[in-house]
Write a protein that holds these residues in place. Structure first.
Motif, PDB file in Angstrom:
ATOM      1  N   ALA A  35       0.875  -1.167   0.000  1.00  0.00           N
ATOM      2  CA  ALA A  35       0.000   0.000   0.000  1.00  0.00           C
ATOM      3  C   ALA A  35       0.913   1.218   0.000  1.00  0.00           C
ATOM      4  O   ALA A  35       1.574   1.507   0.997  1.00  0.00           O
ATOM      5  CB  ALA A  35      -0.913  -0.008   1.217  1.00  0.00           C
ATOM      6  N   ALA A  36       0.972   1.904  -1.120  1.00  0.00           N
ATOM      7  CA  ALA A  36       1.854   3.068  -1.258  1.00  0.00           C
ATOM      8  C   ALA A  36       1.071   4.348  -1.019  1.00  0.00           C
ATOM      9  O   ALA A  36      -0.072   4.477  -1.459  1.00  0.00           O
ATOM     10  CB  ALA A  36       2.459   3.105  -2.651  1.00  0.00           C
ATOM     11  N   ARG A  37       1.687   5.275  -0.332  1.00  0.00           N
ATOM     12  CA  ARG A  37       1.075   6.597  -0.254  1.00  0.00           C
ATOM     13  C   ARG A  37       0.973   7.124  -1.680  1.00  0.00           C
ATOM     14  O   ARG A  37       1.903   6.978  -2.469  1.00  0.00           O
ATOM     15  CB  ARG A  37       1.914   7.527   0.608  1.00  0.00           C
ATOM     16  N   TYR A  38      -0.163   7.722  -1.991  1.00  0.00           N
ATOM     17  CA  TYR A  38      -0.412   8.114  -3.377  1.00  0.00           C
ATOM     18  C   TYR A  38       0.683   9.033  -3.914  1.00  0.00           C
ATOM     19  O   TYR A  38       1.106   8.894  -5.055  1.00  0.00           O
ATOM     20  CB  TYR A  38      -1.790   8.765  -3.524  1.00  0.00           C
ATOM     21  N   LYS A  41       3.598   7.157  -5.427  1.00  0.00           N
ATOM     22  CA  LYS A  41       3.281   6.203  -6.491  1.00  0.00           C
ATOM     23  C   LYS A  41       4.361   6.170  -7.575  1.00  0.00           C
ATOM     24  O   LYS A  41       4.793   5.110  -8.000  1.00  0.00           O
ATOM     25  CB  LYS A  41       1.920   6.554  -7.095  1.00  0.00           C
ATOM     26  N   GLU A  58      -5.840   5.539   4.220  1.00  0.00           N
ATOM     27  CA  GLU A  58      -5.205   4.772   5.290  1.00  0.00           C
ATOM     28  C   GLU A  58      -4.388   5.761   6.109  1.00  0.00           C
ATOM     29  O   GLU A  58      -3.656   6.575   5.536  1.00  0.00           O
ATOM     30  CB  GLU A  58      -4.319   3.678   4.698  1.00  0.00           C
ATOM     31  N   HIS A  63      -3.841   6.358  -0.415  1.00  0.00           N
ATOM     32  CA  HIS A  63      -2.940   5.252  -0.749  1.00  0.00           C
ATOM     33  C   HIS A  63      -3.445   4.560  -2.000  1.00  0.00           C
ATOM     34  O   HIS A  63      -4.601   4.711  -2.390  1.00  0.00           O
ATOM     35  CB  HIS A  63      -2.891   4.238   0.396  1.00  0.00           C
ATOM     36  N   LYS A  65      -2.958   0.538  -3.879  1.00  0.00           N
ATOM     37  CA  LYS A  65      -2.363  -0.804  -3.833  1.00  0.00           C
ATOM     38  C   LYS A  65      -1.460  -0.960  -5.039  1.00  0.00           C
ATOM     39  O   LYS A  65      -1.822  -0.596  -6.159  1.00  0.00           O
ATOM     40  CB  LYS A  65      -3.465  -1.858  -3.846  1.00  0.00           C
TER      41      LYS A  65
END
Length: 70
Positions: A35-38, A41, A58, A63, A65
């Motif tokens: 789960a990456a912080r947007y 990305k 989150e 975030h 996936k």
């Protein structure tokens, strides 16, 4: 994963990702999912990750996936 802003751009994050993928590959894992912080990305895309699904919240931050075959 977060790298202190003073040290971002020095390749530390890329090294950490690469080493984690190596360890996981050695353990027999074929895929990494995170789960990456947007806003991060693009960093993960540069390391070969692809976003899947919609943006979600989150810990109060957007975030996405992301997944990569290793």
């Amino acid at each position: 994963m977060v790298i202190d802003q003073r040290h971002q751009g020095a390749g530390i994050g890329a090294i950490l990702i690469s080493r984690a993928e190596k360890v996981l590959g050695d353990m027999g894992f074929k895929t990494v999912e995170l789960a990456a912080r947007y806003y991060a990305k693009r960093f993960y895309e540069k390391s070969g990750y692809k976003s899947v699904g919609d943006i979600f919240m989150e810990v109060g931050l957007e975030h996405v996936k992301m997944i990569k075959s290793i």
